[in-house]
Design a protein around this motif. Sequence first.
Motif, PDB file in Angstrom:
ATOM      1  N   UNK A 214       0.809  -1.270   0.022  1.00 28.10           N
ATOM      2  CA  UNK A 214      -0.128   0.077   0.094  1.00 28.10           C
ATOM      3  C   UNK A 214       0.853   1.056  -0.071  1.00 28.10           C
ATOM      4  N   UNK A 215       1.555   1.371   0.974  1.00 29.28           N
ATOM      5  CA  UNK A 215       2.494   2.574   1.121  1.00 29.28           C
ATOM      6  C   UNK A 215       3.329   2.878  -0.175  1.00 29.28           C
ATOM      7  N   UNK A 216       4.023   1.874  -0.702  1.00 29.07           N
ATOM      8  CA  UNK A 216       4.929   2.108  -1.827  1.00 29.07           C
ATOM      9  C   UNK A 216       4.161   2.513  -3.209  1.00 29.07           C
ATOM     10  N   UNK A 217       2.827   1.854  -3.379  1.00 29.94           N
ATOM     11  CA  UNK A 217       2.296   2.184  -4.567  1.00 29.94           C
ATOM     12  C   UNK A 217       1.169   3.515  -4.525  1.00 29.94           C
TER      13      UNK A 217
ATOM     14  N   UNK B 205      -3.202   3.562   0.428  1.00 28.39           N
ATOM     15  CA  UNK B 205      -3.519   4.490   1.627  1.00 28.39           C
ATOM     16  C   UNK B 205      -4.429   5.821   0.974  1.00 28.39           C
ATOM     17  N   UNK B 206      -5.529   6.164   1.545  1.00 30.94           N
ATOM     18  CA  UNK B 206      -6.457   7.248   1.079  1.00 30.94           C
ATOM     19  C   UNK B 206      -7.470   6.655  -0.088  1.00 30.94           C
ATOM     20  N   UNK B 207      -7.967   7.624  -0.713  1.00 31.49           N
ATOM     21  CA  UNK B 207      -9.086   7.129  -1.722  1.00 31.49           C
ATOM     22  C   UNK B 207      -8.667   7.914  -2.902  1.00 31.49           C
TER      23      UNK B 207
ATOM     24  N   UNK C  79       2.653  -5.105   5.075  1.00 26.45           N
ATOM     25  CA  UNK C  79       2.747  -4.139   4.427  1.00 26.45           C
ATOM     26  C   UNK C  79       1.383  -4.270   3.302  1.00 26.45           C
ATOM     27  N   UNK C  80       1.174  -5.670   3.115  1.00 26.88           N
ATOM     28  CA  UNK C  80       0.032  -5.526   2.073  1.00 26.88           C
ATOM     29  C   UNK C  80      -1.392  -5.747   2.987  1.00 26.88           C
ATOM     30  N   UNK C  81      -2.443  -5.146   2.269  1.00 26.14           N
ATOM     31  CA  UNK C  81      -3.675  -4.984   2.994  1.00 26.14           C
ATOM     32  C   UNK C  81      -4.396  -6.331   3.338  1.00 26.14           C
TER      33      UNK C  81
END
Length: 263
Positions: free
Chosen positions: A93-96, A118-120, A159-161
Amino acid sequence: MKKLSIYLFIITFLTTALAACSDSRIYKIGVSQCSQDDWRSKMNDEINREIMLHEDAEVEIRSADDSNPKQISDIRYFADNGFDIIIVSPNEAQALTPIIKEVYESGIPVIIFDRNIIGDSYTAHIGVDDKSIGREAAHYAFHILTEPPKVIEIYGLRGSTPAENRHNGFANELTAVGGKIIASEAGNWNKEEAIPIVDSLLKAHPEANLIYAHNDRMAIAASEITRRHGRNDIKIIGIDAAPEIGIKAVADSIIDATFLYPT
């Protein structure tokens, strides 16, 4: 979080395309898979079968092979080469998040599936309730054991949701009713990586009576190691339920349960 039915979205997208009668161009759909495995191969087959029904559209599927830089490059490729819509399963999530946010804000529709960011900053998200899967797995752990579960957890990719949510749902339900995770290590979704991890954790925690793996490949790895250790008493739970992997493993008594993660 914005949620939109994939069926409604695709129908709207294709209807808009067909309405442009004077425009005979082919609409290009880019699919960025984060990795290659049996679950994703099944999904890719489904995508390729569906696209055969739409003469005015074509699809290109790329796999990042579990690499954040490779997936960022794949998404940039789609954005720079005139793809009309991009569908992404983010590796982490954070990296992409930054590249997906950038592409979305440039005006290209982006569908996030399976994993999240992260976010929409996306057009639509299609996913499964991984926390619920984790809760159901914890509930089933109590069903197949005669004493409180003492669990070795084989994590997916940190780190993967999906991995984070499968852990949280399982851990919260397990501890609420008297179970305990005694060890947790990441196998990164891979059977080969899970094998030495399970071997090491079983030696360190002989009191374990259940292994909870975040997918079926790692659960099958756990089964191989428990049998090698003569620990046929340990119950094993996996996730995915692909017919030729998880369901077959349950039918063949290799693992004790698998939970459906639909494509």
